[in-house]
Write an enzyme that holds these catalytic residues in place. Structure first.
Site, mmCIF file in Angstrom:
data_model
loop_
_atom_site.group_PDB
_atom_site.id
_atom_site.type_symbol
_atom_site.label_atom_id
_atom_site.label_comp_id
_atom_site.label_asym_id
_atom_site.label_seq_id
_atom_site.Cartn_x
_atom_site.Cartn_y
_atom_site.Cartn_z
ATOM 1 N N SER A 8 0.874 -1.173 0.000
ATOM 2 C CA SER A 8 0.000 0.000 0.000
ATOM 3 C C SER A 8 0.899 1.206 0.000
ATOM 4 O O SER A 8 1.685 1.363 0.895
ATOM 5 C CB SER A 8 -0.873 0.041 1.239
ATOM 6 O OG SER A 8 -1.265 -1.249 1.576
ATOM 7 N N CYS A 9 0.763 1.991 -1.017
ATOM 8 C CA CYS A 9 1.735 3.068 -1.175
ATOM 9 C C CYS A 9 1.026 4.406 -1.291
ATOM 10 O O CYS A 9 -0.181 4.463 -1.462
ATOM 11 C CB CYS A 9 2.552 2.849 -2.430
ATOM 12 S SG CYS A 9 3.273 1.204 -2.505
#
Ligand SMILES: *[C@@H]1O[C@H](CO)[C@@H](O)[C@H](O)[C@H]1NC(C)=O
Ligand SMILES: *[C@@H]1O[C@H](CO)[C@@H](O)[C@H](O)[C@H]1NC(C)=O
Ligand SMILES: *[C@@H]1O[C@H](CO)[C@@H](O)[C@H](O)[C@H]1NC(C)=O
Ligand SMILES: *[C@@H]1O[C@H](CO)[C@@H](O)[C@H](O)[C@H]1NC(C)=O
Length: 364
Positions: free
Chosen positions: A128-129
């Site tokens: 998750s960026c």
């Protein structure tokens, strides 16, 4: 180099304290090593000057026990190894050769290294960026990204900046997890910058089936290889956008792309076959930045993971006139944009390639 970066950090602190956003702690910003991969060397050996900085036994054990066997059974891994023995059929050059070179060096099975290279394609592993492309009041384009992933501690250990060179000239730069030959955070000097964010979709099994189908059909590109293809081809912003919008891929994802001129910045929302949406910068309409986490921008983020609103607020607090890489770093350091799973932050600008900079993070 390190000394220089430490000085740079001290310079940063006063400006941080006067800013509107939560301070960045210098102790949390560790520059990774930077190495060169010489593209004029054979595919099988060109990564050696990088790989030699890791202890073979430690690397192998770490990847096997702390990554591979955490997400798949030994039976599945064995199956992958059978497929991987035909790697030259399944993967194009230079990826097959480079992966074989990594496996040979660390005395690992090719299937293990193939899997390591496509790990980001598995939603179930929770990448998750946060990625941001912004345009300042002078029309400069600035790009920043946080990479958050499971196996955080292992990946911090494997993070490096790589300058891919030919005849002594850097053709492109990438922040990698050593052993991965594709690209997820990269810059083509004076061309474009790109970061890859995951778009959650499907179960581990569904993802694996897509990946196997992709390998067998050979008409689908692994996303990280697609990015490296764009870097290697010398794409400019528009040709990178075309490539990333149109090619079939193994996994749904978000491409965040920055260029060199005003207006050149976008988030591409993709499923496996095509782009679903292209969200462009438009400063004259007030959209001087686009910020993407892991949710389609036209839908609200889930309350349990709202990094988007925190990031947007921090961007607005800084304002278009003050946006630059130092201030992007501040935004990417705000809780919960930076958090326990954050492995690194990269700051870049294709028109200012010398500023490319990564920090290994410890937030939360
Ligand atoms: C690599 O690590 C192993 C296991 O920790 C150790 O026994 C070996 O001496 C190390 N090799 C080198 C070259 O440092
Ligand atoms: C990676 O971890 C090993 C073992 O803990 C350590 O010796 C090595 O210095 C670390 N390397 C980096 C680049 O952090
Ligand atoms: C994955 O994406 C497809 C097509 O966009 C959609 O039909 C499906 O519901 C999604 N699955 C999940 C689990 O989000
Ligand atoms: C920017 O937004 C304005 C106003 O909504 C619109 O007229 C214009 O076409 C947009 N420009 C681009 C390049 O999309």
């Amino acid at each position: 180099m390190w000394r220089f970066l430490c000085l740079w950090l001290f310079c940063l602190i006063p400006s941080v304290l006067s800013g509107p956003v939560v301070p960045v702690l210098a102790g949390d910003l560790l520059p990774p090593p930077r190495y060169t991969v010489d593209l004029d060397m054979p595919e099988e050996t060109r990564w050696r000057p990088v790989l030699q900085h890791w202890n073979k036994t430690q690397y192998r054990e770490m990847i096997r026990n702390q990554v591979l066997l955490k997400v798949m059974s030994p039976e599945l891994l064995a199956l992958l190894n059978v497929l991987a023995s035909q790697i030259d059929y399944f993967l194009p050059s230079p990826y097959a050769g480079e992966i074989r070179g990594v496996a040979n060096y660390f005395e690992m099975d090719i299937g293990e290294v193939v899997f390591l290279n496509v790990l980001y394609s598995f939603s179930a592993t929770t990448t998750s960026c946060t990625s941001i492309v912004a345009q300042d009041s002078d029309g400069n384009i600035w790009h920043g990204r946080n990479l958050d992933f499971a196996f955080t501690e292992v990946l911090r250990n494997l993070t490096a900046e790589i300058d891919f060179q030919s005849k002594g000239k850097t053709l492109y730069t990438s922040t990698v997890f050593v052993g991965n030959v594709g690209a997820v955070t990269s810059q083509r000097p004076n061309g474009f910058t790109v970061s890859l964010n995951e778009r959650h979709n499907g179960t581990l099994e569904e993802n694996l089936i897509q990946i196997l189908k992709a390998l067998i059909s050979r008409n689908t590109v692994f996303t990280s290889f697609q990015i490296r293809d764009a870097l290697a081809a010398g794409d400019d912003f528009q040709s990178a956008m075309d490539r990333m919008t149109n090619k079939k891929e193994t996994a749904p994802n978000y491409f965040i792309v920055g260029g060199v001129r005003a207006g050149e910045g976008a988030v591409i929302t993709r499923d496996r076959l095509r782009a679903l949406d292209v969200w462009r910068l438009n400063a004259s309409a007030g959209r001087w930045f686009v910020l993407e986490t892991n949710y389609d921008h036209w839908l609200p983020p889930p309350k349990t993971d709202d990094r988007r609103d925190a990031g947007n607020k921090a961007m607005e607090a800084i304002g278009q006139k003050n946006i630059n890489l130092d201030n992007l770093l501040k935004v990417l350091s705000v809780t919960p944009v930076c958090r326990g799973e954050t492995v690194y932050t990269t700051l870049m600008s294709a028109a200012h390639p010398g500023l490319y900079k990564t920090f290994i993070r410890r937030c939360g």
